[in-house]
Design a protein around this motif. Sequence first.
Motif, short mmCIF file in Angstrom:
data_model
loop_
_atom_site.label_atom_id
_atom_site.label_comp_id
_atom_site.label_asym_id
_atom_site.label_seq_id
_atom_site.Cartn_x
_atom_site.Cartn_y
_atom_site.Cartn_z
N ASP A 13 -44.18 -19.56 -3.13
CA ASP A 13 -44.49 -18.23 -2.62
C ASP A 13 -43.16 -17.52 -2.42
N GLY A 14 -43.20 -16.23 -2.21
CA GLY A 14 -41.97 -15.52 -1.98
C GLY A 14 -42.07 -14.04 -2.30
N LEU A 15 -40.92 -13.40 -2.33
CA LEU A 15 -40.88 -11.96 -2.56
C LEU A 15 -39.50 -11.55 -3.03
N VAL A 16 -39.44 -10.34 -3.53
CA VAL A 16 -38.17 -9.69 -3.85
C VAL A 16 -38.01 -8.55 -2.86
N GLU A 17 -36.87 -8.49 -2.23
CA GLU A 17 -36.60 -7.44 -1.25
C GLU A 17 -35.36 -6.66 -1.64
N ASN A 51 -45.25 -22.98 4.91
CA ASN A 51 -44.00 -22.24 4.74
C ASN A 51 -42.83 -23.20 4.99
N HIS A 52 -42.29 -23.75 3.93
CA HIS A 52 -41.18 -24.69 4.11
C HIS A 52 -40.24 -24.63 2.90
N SER A 53 -39.10 -25.26 3.04
CA SER A 53 -38.10 -25.37 1.96
C SER A 53 -37.68 -24.01 1.44
N HIS A 54 -37.42 -23.09 2.37
CA HIS A 54 -37.00 -21.73 2.01
C HIS A 54 -35.68 -21.75 1.23
N SER A 55 -35.52 -20.76 0.36
CA SER A 55 -34.24 -20.51 -0.29
C SER A 55 -34.19 -19.05 -0.72
N TYR A 56 -33.05 -18.62 -1.21
CA TYR A 56 -32.89 -17.22 -1.60
C TYR A 56 -31.71 -17.08 -2.56
N ALA A 57 -31.65 -15.95 -3.23
CA ALA A 57 -30.52 -15.62 -4.10
C ALA A 57 -30.53 -14.13 -4.35
N THR A 58 -29.36 -13.51 -4.32
CA THR A 58 -29.24 -12.10 -4.67
C THR A 58 -29.25 -11.96 -6.19
N VAL A 69 -36.41 -14.19 -2.20
CA VAL A 69 -36.58 -15.18 -1.13
C VAL A 69 -37.84 -15.98 -1.47
N VAL A 70 -37.74 -17.30 -1.43
CA VAL A 70 -38.89 -18.15 -1.77
C VAL A 70 -39.12 -19.18 -0.68
N TRP A 71 -40.35 -19.68 -0.66
CA TRP A 71 -40.72 -20.81 0.19
C TRP A 71 -41.89 -21.52 -0.47
N PHE A 72 -42.27 -22.64 0.08
CA PHE A 72 -43.30 -23.47 -0.56
C PHE A 72 -44.36 -23.86 0.45
N GLU A 108 -36.17 -4.61 2.86
CA GLU A 108 -37.59 -4.27 2.77
C GLU A 108 -38.20 -4.93 1.54
N MET A 109 -39.44 -5.38 1.69
CA MET A 109 -40.15 -6.02 0.58
C MET A 109 -40.43 -5.01 -0.52
N GLU A 110 -40.21 -5.44 -1.78
CA GLU A 110 -40.51 -4.60 -2.94
C GLU A 110 -41.59 -5.22 -3.83
N VAL A 111 -41.51 -6.54 -4.05
CA VAL A 111 -42.39 -7.22 -5.00
C VAL A 111 -42.86 -8.54 -4.39
N ASP A 112 -44.15 -8.82 -4.52
CA ASP A 112 -44.70 -10.11 -4.09
C ASP A 112 -44.58 -11.10 -5.25
N LEU A 113 -43.95 -12.23 -5.01
CA LEU A 113 -43.75 -13.22 -6.07
C LEU A 113 -45.08 -13.75 -6.61
N LEU A 114 -46.12 -13.74 -5.81
CA LEU A 114 -47.43 -14.22 -6.27
C LEU A 114 -47.96 -13.38 -7.42
N ASP A 115 -47.48 -12.14 -7.57
CA ASP A 115 -47.93 -11.29 -8.67
C ASP A 115 -47.51 -11.83 -10.04
N PHE A 116 -46.56 -12.77 -10.06
CA PHE A 116 -46.04 -13.28 -11.32
C PHE A 116 -46.70 -14.58 -11.78
N ASP A 117 -47.66 -15.09 -11.02
CA ASP A 117 -48.41 -16.29 -11.41
C ASP A 117 -47.51 -17.48 -11.76
N LEU A 118 -46.54 -17.76 -10.94
CA LEU A 118 -45.63 -18.89 -11.19
C LEU A 118 -46.24 -20.21 -10.74
N TRP A 119 -47.08 -20.18 -9.75
CA TRP A 119 -47.84 -21.31 -9.26
C TRP A 119 -47.05 -22.60 -9.14
#
Length: 199
Positions: free
Chosen positions: A6-10, A74-81, A195-198, A19-30
């Motif tokens: 799960d996650g998002l692009v901000e 919500n665990h194992s968070h990470s992020y990258a610019t 930003v992602v989490w699992f 601020e949130m721009e895109v929901d990562l779930l919209d990309f069907d990465l599963w």
Amino acid sequence: MGTYIDGLVETRAAGGAWEMEVDLLDFDLWKARDARECLFGYGGSLGVERPLFDRRGWPEDACDEVPKESGELNHSHSYATWAEIAAVDWAAPLCDSPDGNRLGEWRTGPDGQLVLDDVVWAPADVLDAAEQLFGEDLFPSEWPPGGEVRLNGAVYRPVVLTAAMFVPPEGSWAPVWAAMRALAAEYGDENVRLVVWFG
């Protein structure tokens, strides 16, 4: 059942909050286990030693939609610019030695040269052929330097894993990168963050 990403692009305007721009779930990465292991160090069975953005936690200044706790969902968070993602050398090794169970499957490309077609769990018939060729039963990582097996129109060689093998430019993560690239053109590379989490 498995674990999902799960996650998002901000984004961050000049001097402002994220601020949130895109929901990562919209990309069907599963459950793209191998990709998420290469990127964020979570899940998969590759044994990656140096994930690109390994479990950094959540950014302290992340937008409100990022869960600021760790639990079953919500665990194992990470992020990258975007600046960090754009600077990645996707062909750089993620491990110090060849994989013990996987082989690169090389096939003849349109120009007649061998190209890496896939990374596969070592097929039994290839391992049998390797045992005959090398005189002993060896894991792919134990094959002699330059060792390869030619079988059924393919050439099998030990491989050191890279992100490009499991997160190729044209693969399932391409739309995420495209969205971040477009946002970076507006906000700047350091002001677009994944930003992602699992869970």
